[in-house]
Motif scaffolding. Structure first.
Motif, PDB file in Angstrom:
ATOM      1  N   ILE A  62      -8.835 -11.086   6.454  1.00  0.00           N
ATOM      2  CA  ILE A  62      -8.132  -9.814   6.302  1.00  0.00           C
ATOM      3  C   ILE A  62      -8.368  -9.010   7.583  1.00  0.00           C
ATOM      4  CG2 ILE A  62     -10.080  -8.786   5.067  1.00  0.00           C
ATOM      5  CD1 ILE A  62      -8.043  -7.172   3.432  1.00  0.00           C
ATOM      6  N   ASP A  63      -7.306  -8.502   8.163  1.00  0.00           N
ATOM      7  CA  ASP A  63      -7.445  -7.758   9.415  1.00  0.00           C
ATOM      8  C   ASP A  63      -7.375  -6.261   9.156  1.00  0.00           C
ATOM      9  OD1 ASP A  63      -4.776  -7.569   8.801  1.00  0.00           O
ATOM     10  OD2 ASP A  63      -4.037  -8.338  10.709  1.00  0.00           O
ATOM     11  N   ILE A  67      -6.275  -3.870   5.811  1.00  0.00           N
ATOM     12  CA  ILE A  67      -7.194  -2.907   5.204  1.00  0.00           C
ATOM     13  C   ILE A  67      -6.547  -1.535   5.109  1.00  0.00           C
ATOM     14  CG2 ILE A  67      -9.391  -1.706   5.525  1.00  0.00           C
ATOM     15  CD1 ILE A  67     -10.425  -4.334   6.759  1.00  0.00           C
ATOM     16  N   ARG A  68      -5.846  -1.134   6.177  1.00  0.00           N
ATOM     17  CA  ARG A  68      -5.145   0.161   6.126  1.00  0.00           C
ATOM     18  C   ARG A  68      -4.075   0.157   5.048  1.00  0.00           C
ATOM     19  NH1 ARG A  68      -5.307  -0.470  11.776  1.00  0.00           N
ATOM     20  NH2 ARG A  68      -3.110  -1.062  11.790  1.00  0.00           N
ATOM     21  N   THR A  69      -3.359  -0.959   4.908  1.00  0.00           N
ATOM     22  CA  THR A  69      -2.341  -1.083   3.864  1.00  0.00           C
ATOM     23  C   THR A  69      -2.990  -0.978   2.484  1.00  0.00           C
ATOM     24  OG1 THR A  69      -1.010  -2.497   5.295  1.00  0.00           O
ATOM     25  CG2 THR A  69      -0.525  -2.558   2.942  1.00  0.00           C
ATOM     26  N   ALA A  70      -4.108  -1.658   2.300  1.00  0.00           N
ATOM     27  CA  ALA A  70      -4.807  -1.617   1.018  1.00  0.00           C
ATOM     28  C   ALA A  70      -5.277  -0.206   0.689  1.00  0.00           C
ATOM     29  CB  ALA A  70      -5.984  -2.586   1.050  1.00  0.00           C
ATOM     30  N   VAL A  82      -9.516  -2.239  -6.943  1.00  0.00           N
ATOM     31  CA  VAL A  82      -9.454  -3.370  -6.018  1.00  0.00           C
ATOM     32  C   VAL A  82      -8.921  -4.622  -6.718  1.00  0.00           C
ATOM     33  CG1 VAL A  82     -10.817  -4.861  -4.512  1.00  0.00           C
ATOM     34  CG2 VAL A  82     -11.282  -2.441  -4.579  1.00  0.00           C
ATOM     35  N   THR A  83      -9.251  -4.789  -7.989  1.00  0.00           N
ATOM     36  CA  THR A  83      -8.750  -5.955  -8.719  1.00  0.00           C
ATOM     37  C   THR A  83      -7.237  -5.897  -8.850  1.00  0.00           C
ATOM     38  OG1 THR A  83     -10.818  -6.010  -9.956  1.00  0.00           O
ATOM     39  CG2 THR A  83      -8.985  -7.272 -10.848  1.00  0.00           C
ATOM     40  N   ASP A  84      -6.716  -4.738  -9.191  1.00  0.00           N
ATOM     41  CA  ASP A  84      -5.262  -4.566  -9.274  1.00  0.00           C
ATOM     42  C   ASP A  84      -4.616  -4.763  -7.903  1.00  0.00           C
ATOM     43  OD1 ASP A  84      -2.778  -3.924 -10.437  1.00  0.00           O
ATOM     44  OD2 ASP A  84      -3.013  -1.803  -9.880  1.00  0.00           O
ATOM     45  N   LEU A  85      -5.251  -4.247  -6.887  1.00  0.00           N
ATOM     46  CA  LEU A  85      -4.772  -4.399  -5.515  1.00  0.00           C
ATOM     47  C   LEU A  85      -4.697  -5.876  -5.130  1.00  0.00           C
ATOM     48  CD1 LEU A  85      -4.240  -2.721  -2.822  1.00  0.00           C
ATOM     49  CD2 LEU A  85      -6.613  -3.224  -2.311  1.00  0.00           C
ATOM     50  N   GLN A  86      -5.739  -6.622  -5.467  1.00  0.00           N
ATOM     51  CA  GLN A  86      -5.771  -8.042  -5.135  1.00  0.00           C
ATOM     52  C   GLN A  86      -4.689  -8.804  -5.879  1.00  0.00           C
ATOM     53  OE1 GLN A  86      -7.109 -10.627  -7.406  1.00  0.00           O
ATOM     54  NE2 GLN A  86      -6.718 -12.215  -5.900  1.00  0.00           N
ATOM     55  N   LYS A  99     -13.507  -6.142  -1.091  1.00  0.00           N
ATOM     56  CA  LYS A  99     -14.601  -5.183  -1.220  1.00  0.00           C
ATOM     57  C   LYS A  99     -15.517  -5.215   0.001  1.00  0.00           C
ATOM     58  CE  LYS A  99     -14.983  -5.169  -6.251  1.00  0.00           C
ATOM     59  NZ  LYS A  99     -15.853  -5.546  -7.391  1.00  0.00           N
ATOM     60  N   ALA A 100     -15.820  -6.408   0.481  1.00  0.00           N
ATOM     61  CA  ALA A 100     -16.694  -6.531   1.651  1.00  0.00           C
ATOM     62  C   ALA A 100     -16.049  -5.919   2.884  1.00  0.00           C
ATOM     63  CB  ALA A 100     -17.027  -7.999   1.901  1.00  0.00           C
ATOM     64  N   SER A 101     -14.746  -6.098   3.044  1.00  0.00           N
ATOM     65  CA  SER A 101     -14.074  -5.517   4.203  1.00  0.00           C
ATOM     66  C   SER A 101     -14.039  -3.989   4.104  1.00  0.00           C
ATOM     67  CB  SER A 101     -12.673  -6.088   4.359  1.00  0.00           C
ATOM     68  OG  SER A 101     -11.887  -5.777   3.245  1.00  0.00           O
ATOM     69  N   PHE A 102     -13.920  -3.459   2.892  1.00  0.00           N
ATOM     70  CA  PHE A 102     -14.007  -2.006   2.723  1.00  0.00           C
ATOM     71  C   PHE A 102     -15.400  -1.510   3.107  1.00  0.00           C
ATOM     72  CE2 PHE A 102     -10.476  -1.484  -0.696  1.00  0.00           C
ATOM     73  CZ  PHE A 102      -9.525  -1.529   0.292  1.00  0.00           C
ATOM     74  N   ARG A 103     -16.435  -2.238   2.667  1.00  0.00           N
ATOM     75  CA  ARG A 103     -17.806  -1.832   2.988  1.00  0.00           C
ATOM     76  C   ARG A 103     -18.050  -1.871   4.489  1.00  0.00           C
ATOM     77  NH1 ARG A 103     -19.083  -4.615  -1.726  1.00  0.00           N
ATOM     78  NH2 ARG A 103     -19.529  -6.513  -0.550  1.00  0.00           N
ATOM     79  N   GLU A 104     -17.477  -2.865   5.188  1.00  0.00           N
ATOM     80  CA  GLU A 104     -17.628  -2.943   6.644  1.00  0.00           C
ATOM     81  C   GLU A 104     -17.055  -1.713   7.332  1.00  0.00           C
ATOM     82  OE1 GLU A 104     -15.840  -6.471   8.146  1.00  0.00           O
ATOM     83  OE2 GLU A 104     -17.289  -7.793   7.187  1.00  0.00           O
ATOM     84  N   HIS A 105     -16.033  -1.120   6.734  1.00  0.00           N
ATOM     85  CA  HIS A 105     -15.402   0.063   7.307  1.00  0.00           C
ATOM     86  C   HIS A 105     -15.973   1.361   6.727  1.00  0.00           C
ATOM     87  CE1 HIS A 105     -12.572  -2.955   8.681  1.00  0.00           C
ATOM     88  NE2 HIS A 105     -12.166  -2.063   9.569  1.00  0.00           N
ATOM     89  N   GLY A 106     -17.100   1.255   6.015  1.00  0.00           N
ATOM     90  CA  GLY A 106     -17.766   2.443   5.499  1.00  0.00           C
ATOM     91  C   GLY A 106     -17.156   3.002   4.241  1.00  0.00           C
ATOM     92  N   LEU A 107     -16.468   2.192   3.476  1.00  0.00           N
ATOM     93  CA  LEU A 107     -15.804   2.649   2.261  1.00  0.00           C
ATOM     94  C   LEU A 107     -16.401   1.953   1.056  1.00  0.00           C
ATOM     95  CD1 LEU A 107     -12.234   2.444   3.713  1.00  0.00           C
ATOM     96  CD2 LEU A 107     -13.532   4.511   3.343  1.00  0.00           C
ATOM     97  N   GLY A 108     -17.602   2.320   0.711  1.00  0.00           N
ATOM     98  CA  GLY A 108     -18.271   1.707  -0.439  1.00  0.00           C
ATOM     99  C   GLY A 108     -17.806   2.336  -1.731  1.00  0.00           C
ATOM    100  N   ALA A 109     -18.072   1.629  -2.832  1.00  0.00           N
ATOM    101  CA  ALA A 109     -17.699   2.127  -4.154  1.00  0.00           C
ATOM    102  C   ALA A 109     -18.687   3.209  -4.588  1.00  0.00           C
ATOM    103  CB  ALA A 109     -17.696   0.984  -5.150  1.00  0.00           C
ATOM    104  N   TYR A 110     -18.191   4.121  -5.392  1.00  0.00           N
ATOM    105  CA  TYR A 110     -19.039   5.166  -5.957  1.00  0.00           C
ATOM    106  C   TYR A 110     -19.776   4.595  -7.162  1.00  0.00           C
ATOM    107  CZ  TYR A 110     -20.391   9.319  -8.562  1.00  0.00           C
ATOM    108  OH  TYR A 110     -21.094  10.245  -9.250  1.00  0.00           O
TER     109      TYR A 110
END
Length: 115
Positions: A62-63, A67-70, A82-86, A99-110
């Motif tokens: 995933i590039d 990620i921006r699209t997601a 994220v499940t619905d998104l996938q 989820k891992a790519s979101f975490r790499e960009h500083g967007l962790g789950a609450y």
């Protein structure tokens, strides 16, 4: 590990072509002998010292554009989580990859804290 400049690569290749050993070149240019060997093998035949070579490893699934699209889909309400998104937009990816790519960009789950 720091990148070696193009001028240092050119100096290493020139010294190697002049007949110096890896150890002698390494001492002159203040690098490791393995670096001299790697640079002379990679850049010696072509003399393209500014060329970027490919990195080892698997290509990213995933590039940044995906990620921006997601993120846009999640924030606009087109996907609930994220499940619905996938399921709807990225069926070729696993949920954990997104989820891992979101975490790499500083967007962790609450994570809700219990009282």
């Amino acid at each position: 590990m720091s990148d070696t400049t193009a001028s240092k690569k050119a100096a290493i290749v020139a010294l190697k072509e002049a007949g110096f050993s890896n150890r002698a070149v390494a001492e002159k240019e203040n690098v490791a002998p393995s670096t001299v060997s790697r640079i002379s093998n990679r850049y010696g035949p072509t003399h393209h010292f500014d060329a970027k070579t490919s990195r080892p490893g698997c290509p990213r699934k995933i590039d940044d554009r995906d990620i921006r699209t997601a993120l846009r889909m999640l924030t606009s309400g087109q996907a609930k989580n994220v499940t619905d998104l996938q399921r709807r937009f990225f069926p070729h990816l696993h949920v954990d990859t997104i989820k891992a790519s979101f975490r790499e960009h500083g967007l962790g789950a609450y994570v809700r804290q219990s009282k």
